[in-house]
Design a protein around this motif. Sequence first.
Motif, mmCIF file in Angstrom:
data_model
loop_
_atom_site.group_PDB
_atom_site.id
_atom_site.type_symbol
_atom_site.label_atom_id
_atom_site.label_comp_id
_atom_site.label_asym_id
_atom_site.label_seq_id
_atom_site.Cartn_x
_atom_site.Cartn_y
_atom_site.Cartn_z
ATOM 1 N N ILE A 55 0.858 -1.180 0.000
ATOM 2 C CA ILE A 55 0.000 0.000 0.000
ATOM 3 C C ILE A 55 0.895 1.232 0.000
ATOM 4 C CG2 ILE A 55 -1.669 1.341 1.340
ATOM 5 C CD1 ILE A 55 -2.918 -1.175 0.170
ATOM 6 N N ILE A 56 0.622 2.141 -0.917
ATOM 7 C CA ILE A 56 1.353 3.411 -0.976
ATOM 8 C C ILE A 56 0.326 4.531 -0.876
ATOM 9 C CG2 ILE A 56 2.970 4.856 -2.260
ATOM 10 C CD1 ILE A 56 3.791 2.272 -3.799
ATOM 11 N N GLU A 57 0.488 5.385 0.118
ATOM 12 C CA GLU A 57 -0.410 6.511 0.308
ATOM 13 C C GLU A 57 0.333 7.794 -0.034
ATOM 14 O OE1 GLU A 57 -2.945 5.902 4.140
ATOM 15 O OE2 GLU A 57 -0.903 5.159 4.471
ATOM 16 N N TYR A 58 -0.354 8.701 -0.694
ATOM 17 C CA TYR A 58 0.262 9.970 -1.033
ATOM 18 C C TYR A 58 -0.792 11.037 -1.219
ATOM 19 C CZ TYR A 58 -0.395 7.617 -5.574
ATOM 20 O OH TYR A 58 -0.893 6.906 -6.630
ATOM 21 N N THR A 59 -0.324 12.251 -1.301
ATOM 22 C CA THR A 59 -1.200 13.363 -1.649
ATOM 23 C C THR A 59 -0.723 13.927 -2.979
ATOM 24 O OG1 THR A 59 0.127 14.932 -0.381
ATOM 25 C CG2 THR A 59 -1.789 13.993 0.728
ATOM 26 N N VAL A 60 -1.683 14.408 -3.745
ATOM 27 C CA VAL A 60 -1.419 15.087 -5.005
ATOM 28 C C VAL A 60 -2.301 16.338 -5.037
ATOM 29 C CG1 VAL A 60 -0.721 13.076 -6.356
ATOM 30 C CG2 VAL A 60 -3.121 13.672 -6.230
ATOM 31 N N LYS A 61 -1.901 17.305 -5.841
ATOM 32 C CA LYS A 61 -2.659 18.552 -5.971
ATOM 33 C C LYS A 61 -2.971 18.803 -7.446
ATOM 34 C CE LYS A 61 -0.385 20.519 -1.934
ATOM 35 N NZ LYS A 61 0.508 21.573 -1.436
ATOM 36 N N PRO A 62 -3.920 18.046 -7.998
ATOM 37 C CA PRO A 62 -4.188 18.168 -9.429
ATOM 38 C C PRO A 62 -4.976 19.414 -9.833
ATOM 39 C CG PRO A 62 -5.649 16.556 -8.458
ATOM 40 C CD PRO A 62 -4.694 16.984 -7.382
ATOM 41 N N LEU A 63 -5.760 19.973 -8.912
ATOM 42 C CA LEU A 63 -6.599 21.124 -9.237
ATOM 43 C C LEU A 63 -6.527 22.192 -8.157
ATOM 44 C CD1 LEU A 63 -9.911 19.519 -10.546
ATOM 45 C CD2 LEU A 63 -8.261 20.821 -11.868
ATOM 46 N N PHE A 64 -6.275 23.403 -8.572
ATOM 47 C CA PHE A 64 -6.323 24.573 -7.681
ATOM 48 C C PHE A 64 -5.451 24.426 -6.436
ATOM 49 C CE2 PHE A 64 -10.642 24.073 -9.614
ATOM 50 C CZ PHE A 64 -10.477 25.034 -10.603
ATOM 51 N N ASN A 65 -4.393 23.632 -6.524
ATOM 52 C CA ASN A 65 -3.450 23.418 -5.431
ATOM 53 C C ASN A 65 -4.116 22.833 -4.178
ATOM 54 O OD1 ASN A 65 -0.686 23.451 -4.905
ATOM 55 N ND2 ASN A 65 -0.855 25.331 -3.693
ATOM 56 N N ILE A 66 -5.222 22.132 -4.369
ATOM 57 C CA ILE A 66 -5.941 21.494 -3.263
ATOM 58 C C ILE A 66 -5.427 20.065 -3.124
ATOM 59 C CG2 ILE A 66 -8.195 20.712 -2.426
ATOM 60 C CD1 ILE A 66 -9.406 22.996 -4.168
ATOM 61 N N PRO A 67 -4.903 19.702 -1.936
ATOM 62 C CA PRO A 67 -4.364 18.343 -1.778
ATOM 63 C C PRO A 67 -5.472 17.287 -1.744
ATOM 64 C CG PRO A 67 -4.202 19.555 0.291
ATOM 65 C CD PRO A 67 -4.747 20.509 -0.729
ATOM 66 N N LEU A 68 -5.248 16.212 -2.501
ATOM 67 C CA LEU A 68 -6.149 15.065 -2.517
ATOM 68 C C LEU A 68 -5.395 13.842 -2.013
ATOM 69 C CD1 LEU A 68 -7.840 15.342 -6.046
ATOM 70 C CD2 LEU A 68 -8.872 15.858 -3.834
ATOM 71 N N TYR A 69 -6.063 13.055 -1.203
ATOM 72 C CA TYR A 69 -5.504 11.799 -0.700
ATOM 73 C C TYR A 69 -5.670 10.727 -1.771
ATOM 74 C CZ TYR A 69 -5.169 7.554 2.126
ATOM 75 O OH TYR A 69 -4.828 6.323 2.627
ATOM 76 N N TRP A 70 -4.630 9.938 -1.969
ATOM 77 C CA TRP A 70 -4.678 8.840 -2.922
ATOM 78 C C TRP A 70 -3.969 7.641 -2.299
ATOM 79 C CZ3 TRP A 70 -3.699 9.964 -8.801
ATOM 80 C CH2 TRP A 70 -4.079 8.866 -9.569
ATOM 81 N N MET A 71 -4.611 6.486 -2.360
ATOM 82 C CA MET A 71 -4.006 5.241 -1.881
ATOM 83 C C MET A 71 -4.013 4.251 -3.038
ATOM 84 S SD MET A 71 -5.389 2.382 0.830
ATOM 85 C CE MET A 71 -5.076 3.253 2.349
#
Length: 155
Positions: A55-71
């Motif tokens: 399992i790899i968890e990370y955050t990305v900011k694809p829109l408007f610099n808003i962080p999204l959680y992704w696993m």
Amino acid sequence: MAVYNLKTVQKLPVTLEKAWDFFSSPANLADITPAKMGFHIISAHHGAKMYPGQIIEYTVKPLFNIPLYWMTEITHVQEGRYFVDEQRFGPYTMWHHQHHFKSIEGGVEMTDIVHYKLPLWVLGDIANSLFVRRQLDDIFNFRYKKVEDLFGRWS
């Protein structure tokens, strides 16, 4: 409510072992992701190399610099040949990403195949047409150029 896909193929002037060593390490993901995506691994126990069930968890900011959680979960690994990551939680309804490696004369052929589906039915389809597909193409184009910088251009 479509399932979309994309495929990229890149030839690298390196050994299979060198390519596999780099791409099978989660720590290298940030190096091949555009900085504007704000990619940051947050999992404490993601391990040094890919393995099934990882399992790899990370955050990305694809829109408007808003962080999204992704696993993502690494669901399949065949050493030196391929691995598959699948989203468990994140912005897509479905994300299935295959990474294939094949020895060829003078180096390695690397193929990425992604199948993805967006939420919100027709709104997701509209979002794909307006910006999601373009953003994914930009990410994979960045990755292509960054990998050339790291390993050299195929002649």
